[in-house]
Design an enzyme around this catalytic site. Structure first.
Site, PDB file in Angstrom:
ATOM      1  N   GLY A  84       0.753  -1.247   0.000  1.00  0.00           N
ATOM      2  CA  GLY A  84       0.000   0.000   0.000  1.00  0.00           C
ATOM      3  C   GLY A  84       0.780   1.291   0.000  1.00  0.00           C
ATOM      4  N   CYS A 101     -14.809   4.285 -28.162  1.00  0.00           N
ATOM      5  CA  CYS A 101     -16.065   5.020 -28.354  1.00  0.00           C
ATOM      6  C   CYS A 101     -16.795   5.292 -27.048  1.00  0.00           C
ATOM      7  CB  CYS A 101     -16.940   4.240 -29.306  1.00  0.00           C
ATOM      8  SG  CYS A 101     -16.085   3.932 -30.840  1.00  0.00           S
ATOM      9  N   TYR A 156     -10.319   5.527 -11.792  1.00  0.00           N
ATOM     10  CA  TYR A 156     -10.067   6.168 -10.478  1.00  0.00           C
ATOM     11  C   TYR A 156      -9.799   7.664 -10.601  1.00  0.00           C
ATOM     12  CZ  TYR A 156      -8.592   1.279  -9.766  1.00  0.00           C
ATOM     13  OH  TYR A 156      -8.503  -0.086  -9.757  1.00  0.00           O
ATOM     14  N   TYR A 193      -0.610  -1.870 -12.224  1.00  0.00           N
ATOM     15  CA  TYR A 193      -2.043  -1.803 -12.521  1.00  0.00           C
ATOM     16  C   TYR A 193      -2.290  -1.182 -13.896  1.00  0.00           C
ATOM     17  CZ  TYR A 193      -1.891  -2.705  -7.546  1.00  0.00           C
ATOM     18  OH  TYR A 193      -1.604  -3.247  -6.315  1.00  0.00           O
ATOM     19  N   ARG A 207       2.651  -1.547  -6.046  1.00  0.00           N
ATOM     20  CA  ARG A 207       2.796  -0.304  -6.801  1.00  0.00           C
ATOM     21  C   ARG A 207       4.168   0.348  -6.643  1.00  0.00           C
ATOM     22  NH1 ARG A 207      -1.811   2.957  -7.821  1.00  0.00           N
ATOM     23  NH2 ARG A 207      -2.819   1.887  -6.078  1.00  0.00           N
TER      24      ARG A 207
HETATM   25  N1  LLP Z   1      -1.747  -6.812  -0.511  1.00  0.00           N
HETATM   26  C1  LLP Z   1      -3.080  -6.886  -0.668  1.00  0.00           C
HETATM   27  C2  LLP Z   1      -3.841  -7.832   0.139  1.00  0.00           C
HETATM   28  C3  LLP Z   1      -3.714  -6.057  -1.614  1.00  0.00           C
HETATM   29  O1  LLP Z   1      -5.036  -6.122  -1.764  1.00  0.00           O
HETATM   30  C4  LLP Z   1      -2.950  -5.146  -2.399  1.00  0.00           C
HETATM   31  C5  LLP Z   1      -3.581  -4.281  -3.393  1.00  0.00           C
HETATM   32  C6  LLP Z   1      -1.563  -5.126  -2.191  1.00  0.00           C
HETATM   33  C7  LLP Z   1      -0.989  -5.973  -1.236  1.00  0.00           C
HETATM   34  C8  LLP Z   1      -0.645  -4.226  -2.955  1.00  0.00           C
HETATM   35  O2  LLP Z   1      -0.902  -2.879  -2.758  1.00  0.00           O
HETATM   36  P1  LLP Z   1       0.098  -1.803  -3.397  1.00  0.00           P
HETATM   37  O3  LLP Z   1       1.418  -1.924  -2.680  1.00  0.00           O
HETATM   38  O4  LLP Z   1       0.236  -2.087  -4.831  1.00  0.00           O
HETATM   39  O5  LLP Z   1      -0.582  -0.511  -3.143  1.00  0.00           O
HETATM   40  N2  LLP Z   1      -5.988  -1.147  -9.286  1.00  0.00           N
HETATM   41  C9  LLP Z   1      -5.754  -0.133  -8.257  1.00  0.00           C
HETATM   42  C10 LLP Z   1      -5.013  -0.688  -7.065  1.00  0.00           C
HETATM   43  C11 LLP Z   1      -5.679  -1.858  -6.425  1.00  0.00           C
HETATM   44  C12 LLP Z   1      -4.919  -2.406  -5.232  1.00  0.00           C
HETATM   45  C13 LLP Z   1      -5.535  -3.668  -4.737  1.00  0.00           C
HETATM   46  N3  LLP Z   1      -4.825  -4.311  -3.675  1.00  0.00           N
HETATM   47  C14 LLP Z   1      -5.022   1.042  -8.893  1.00  0.00           C
HETATM   48  O6  LLP Z   1      -4.761   1.015 -10.087  1.00  0.00           O
HETATM   49  O7  LLP Z   1      -4.746   2.025  -8.205  1.00  0.00           O
END
Ligand code: LLP
Length: 421
Positions: free
Chosen positions: A239, A346, A318, A375, A278
């Site tokens: 996150g 479209c 988003y 993503y 991310r």
């Molecule tokens: N662990 C779990 C249980 C998660 O659900 C997620 C992301 C992560 C780790 C990794 O989070 P990160 O470090 O990438 O923030 N499609 C969206 C983001 C969805 C994230 C879902 N879960 C976007 O494009 O912003």
């Protein structure tokens, strides 16, 4: 920091000119930098130095086999959320003992595949899931190591669609019920409780919500130990956010985050896992597109590019901001003008940016969408029968296509027309 910089007037990925890749591969395409991926992984790994730990890449952010192999080679584990991701991780050579399985809806088939193939742990999210996992494990004559994902009811202060740690979200077990649920888990014959899991959301740009959540995890760990559970592992989720605009954003660094982890849970003697996605892959990738037309509308100019919402969904889903830069470096002080930057799909939702200041651009020019490595490709679709765009990996002065663009024939051949038609 990433490795997409102007050199001799042209945007490069490491030592390769983007225009050269475009000439060989065609547009649009995703382009990733190996050095950036490895650098980001190592920042996390070093941030946890001194604690027994495993950095599990959240491969939902980018699951290309080459990327997984690169990170696994540097020592990364994987966080998977489906049988498909599990299969991808194994195919990339990641050993089961470095794979954690997250997600609210694991099926019995997915559990069986992971138990048979090897798994570090399941992060369990509900009591019905516990019951099924226990049954599957017993039927295979084994015991499934689990953590329980707790929902700490913390506001991650991020976009509503990617916040997961509030009680109204579908994730985890309310922390208020955790002790009861752990007692239930410990009584099931196919489960071995080993830890606690938490993940409060994505693209967090402050440390405070993490701190609140991790302090709750520490308190719960002590209570669970007092109840007789052997808690040896903490999965603290992912996150940590990234800067999407170069100019004015400075989210906390992995080193700050690591220090926070040590401060909040470091004295518990647990092995720590984190699941960043991310921050490892986001700024390690760009999407390169070509301007098809510049169209003058009423009071605005549209830059119509050959990438679209099906290729990079984040802006329409988003309202996400991606910096968009010309591949040919603008002259210093070049005049800027506002454009609406749109794709060919479209729908009016196929808009990447409104009234974005850019140097003057013309049909045929290349533009790059920054911060598109997470993503991006993984959320793409073939809407409007636009083929999934290729992915390219750069390493120093070499590059390789790591996923090819399918032909129309390949796309059409996936459909089957029943013989009654
Ligand atoms: N662990 C779990 C249980 C998660 O659900 C997620 C992301 C992560 C780790 C990794 O989070 P990160 O470090 O990438 O923030 N499609 C969206 C983001 C969805 C994230 C879902 N879960 C976007 O494009 O912003």
């Amino acid at each position: 920091m990433d490795h997409f910089l102007y050199r001799n007037g042209e945007l490069h990925a490491e030592d390769v000119a983007i225009a050269e890749i475009a000439a060989q591969v065609g547009t649009p395409f995703y382009c990733y930098s190996s050095a950036t991926l490895l650098r980001h992984f190592r920042l996390f790994d070093e941030a946890l130095d001194g604690l027994p730990h495993l950095v599990c890449f959240a491969m939902k952010s980018n699951s290309n086999q080459a990327i997984l192999k690169l990170l696994a080679g540097a020592g990364a584990g994987m966080d998977v959320v489906s049988g498909g991701e599990y299969a991808r991780a194994r195919a990339a050579g990641v050993p089961g003992e470095r794979i954690v399985f997250s997600g609210v809806g694991k099926t019995a088939e997915e559990m069986r595949a992971a138990l048979e193939g090897g798994i570090r742990q399941f992060n369990v999210e509900s009591e019905p899931e516990m019951a099924v996992l226990s049954e599957v494990a017993v039927s295979l004559g084994t015991v499934a190591p689990i953590t329980v994902r707790i929902n700490p009811d913390v506001d991650a202060r991020t976009h509503a669609k990617i916040a997961t740690g509030k009680s109204e979200n579908k994730f985890g077990i309310p922390i208020s019920r955790a002790r009861e649920v752990y007692a239930h888990a410990a009584a099931l014959p196919g489960l071995k409780v080993i830890g606690v899991d938490v993940h409060i959301g994505s693209q967090l740009t402050e440390l405070e919500p993490f701190e609140t959540a991790y302090l709750k995890v520490a308190e719960l760990t002590r209570a669970l130990r007092a109840d007789g559970h052997e808690i040896t592992r903490l999965d603290l989720g992912g996150g940590l956010g990234i800067p999407y605009t170069r100019s004015n954003e400075a989210p906390p660094l992995p080193s700050d985050y690591g220090a926070l982890i040590k401060r909040t849970v470091g004295d518990l003697g647990c092995e720590v896992e984190i699941e960043p996605g991310r921050l490892i892959s986001g700024n390690a990738g760009i999407m390169v597109t070509r301007v098809i037309y510049v169209k003058s509308g009423e009071g605005r100019d549209f830059l119509i590019v050959d990438g679209a919402m099906n290729d990079l969904l984040r802006p329409s889903m988003y309202e996400a901001h991606h910096d968009i830069v010309p591949v040919a470096e603008p002259a210093p002080g070049a005049e800027q003008q506002p454009y609406d930057i749109v794709g060919p799909v479209c729908e009016s939702g196929d808009t990447f940016a409104k009234q974005r200041d850019m140097p003057a651009l013309a049909a045929g020019d290349l533009v790059a969408f920054r911060s598109a490595g997470a993503y991006g490709a993984v959320m793409a679709s073939e809407y409007n029968t636009r083929p999934l765009i290729p992915e390219v990996l750069v390493d120093g002065d070499r590059f390789a296509v790591i996923r090819a663009r399918p032909s129309y024939d390949e796309i059409i051949a996936r459909d089957h027309v029943p013989d009654w038609l």
